[in-house]
Design a protein around this motif. Sequence first.
Motif, short mmCIF file in Angstrom:
data_model
loop_
_atom_site.label_atom_id
_atom_site.label_comp_id
_atom_site.label_asym_id
_atom_site.label_seq_id
_atom_site.Cartn_x
_atom_site.Cartn_y
_atom_site.Cartn_z
N GLN A 62 0.87 -1.18 0.00
CA GLN A 62 0.00 0.00 0.00
C GLN A 62 0.90 1.23 0.00
OE1 GLN A 62 -3.28 -1.03 0.23
NE2 GLN A 62 -4.06 0.97 -0.37
N LEU A 63 0.74 2.10 -1.00
CA LEU A 63 1.60 3.28 -1.10
C LEU A 63 0.99 4.42 -0.29
CD1 LEU A 63 2.56 3.21 -4.89
CD2 LEU A 63 3.64 2.05 -2.95
N GLY A 64 1.47 4.62 0.92
CA GLY A 64 0.94 5.66 1.77
C GLY A 64 -0.38 5.26 2.40
N GLU A 65 -0.83 6.07 3.36
CA GLU A 65 -2.10 5.79 4.02
C GLU A 65 -3.25 6.04 3.04
OE1 GLU A 65 -4.54 7.07 8.07
OE2 GLU A 65 -2.59 7.95 7.61
N ASN A 66 -4.10 5.03 2.85
CA ASN A 66 -5.22 5.10 1.89
C ASN A 66 -4.74 5.35 0.46
OD1 ASN A 66 -7.16 4.82 3.99
ND2 ASN A 66 -6.94 7.00 4.45
#
Length: 335
Positions: A120-124
Motif C-alpha cells: 500500500q503506497l501511503g495511508e489510503n
Amino acid sequence: MLLPFVVSFDSLVNKEYSDATDTTSHNALFSLWRKYGVLVHGSNEIFLQVKKIRNQTLRKRWLEALTYFRTQCQDKIDDSILSKSIDELMLYKDIADTIIIDDTEAIRVFKFPHDKEHLQLGENGIELCRMKCINASNAFRKAEQDAYGLVKKNESIESLWKRRFELITKNSNIITVVDRYCLENHFKDGDQSALLNFMNYINKTTTLRVLNIYTGHKHRDNEKAILSDIHKLADSISKGSYVNVNEINLFVIKDADFRFRADCHARYLQFINHNAGIAKINTYLIDLGLAIFKGKKADSTSDIKYVDDCKHVNVAIEKLRVLAKEQQTAFTLIR
C-alpha cells in the motif's frame, strides 16, 4: 462494484512466458477483470503494446480481454510503470485503486519482499500488487465484496451511489432496470421516488444513450388507468430536466403478477457498454430492486449479487420486451 486498475505492460512485453504455470495468474486477472474491473490505460495504441507479448497463447487472451472487457483511456497516465518513482505512482490514486506488476519486476524494481503479495503506497494510497498474487489483492477483494454485499438499512443513498454505482454508470451507455414494482412505487413514494432518484444520479454522472425500464402495472386491463399513469410519469420526467439521458424506453407489463412470476420474478440492474457491435454487460440481482434508491437513506437491508452468467436474464428481458409490444404498452418517454 467496478474496480479501476492499471497494468504494467512494459514488464509484460519483455518477459518470456513459457508454460501454463506462468500464465495462470493472467487467467486469474482475466476472471476478476470480467466481473469487477475496468482497465485504465494511457495509450490508444494499447492493442499494439499487447501484440508485443511473446507468448502466443497469452497474447491472444490479452487481445480478447481488451476487446470484450471494460477499458478506459486516461490521458493523465502512461503505461510505462517501471520508469516511475513511488511518489509518481502515488499520484495514480485519483485514477485507479491498484497497479498490477509482473512478479520479477516487483522484486527487482520495487524491492518487494519475496513473501509480500502487495504494497500500500501511503495511508489510503494506491495498491501495488504482484501479478502472481492477484487473487490476494485487497482492492479486488473489496470490489468483489461490493458486488455481492448488502445494502444496509439507513445507509446513505449518496454514498451507496458513489461507492457502488458511479463508476460502472460512467463506464456504461445503456442501463436496463427490471423491477415489477418500480412504476407502482414511483406513485406511492411521491417526492422520495426511487425511480426519479435513480435518474437524477445517472443524470449527474454521465451522458447515457438509453435507459430501459421493464415494470408492471396494478391494473390488468384498465387501458385508461395505465395510459394516465404513463402520462403522469412522462410529466414528472420532463420537469426533472434529465438532459444527460438521451432516451428512456418504458415497457409496462399488464397482468404483471403472473407474467413476472413466470418470466422474471427477480429484480435486476444491468449496465451495458455497447460499442462497435460488442456489448460489455454487468448484471446485478437486487432483492429490493430500484427501491434501494428511495429517499436519502436506505429503508431496509437489501442483498446485491453479481450475476456471473446472465443469459437467462437476457432471455427474460427479451420476453418482456416482446410482450409489452404485443400489449401495446411500450413507450418512449425521451428521445
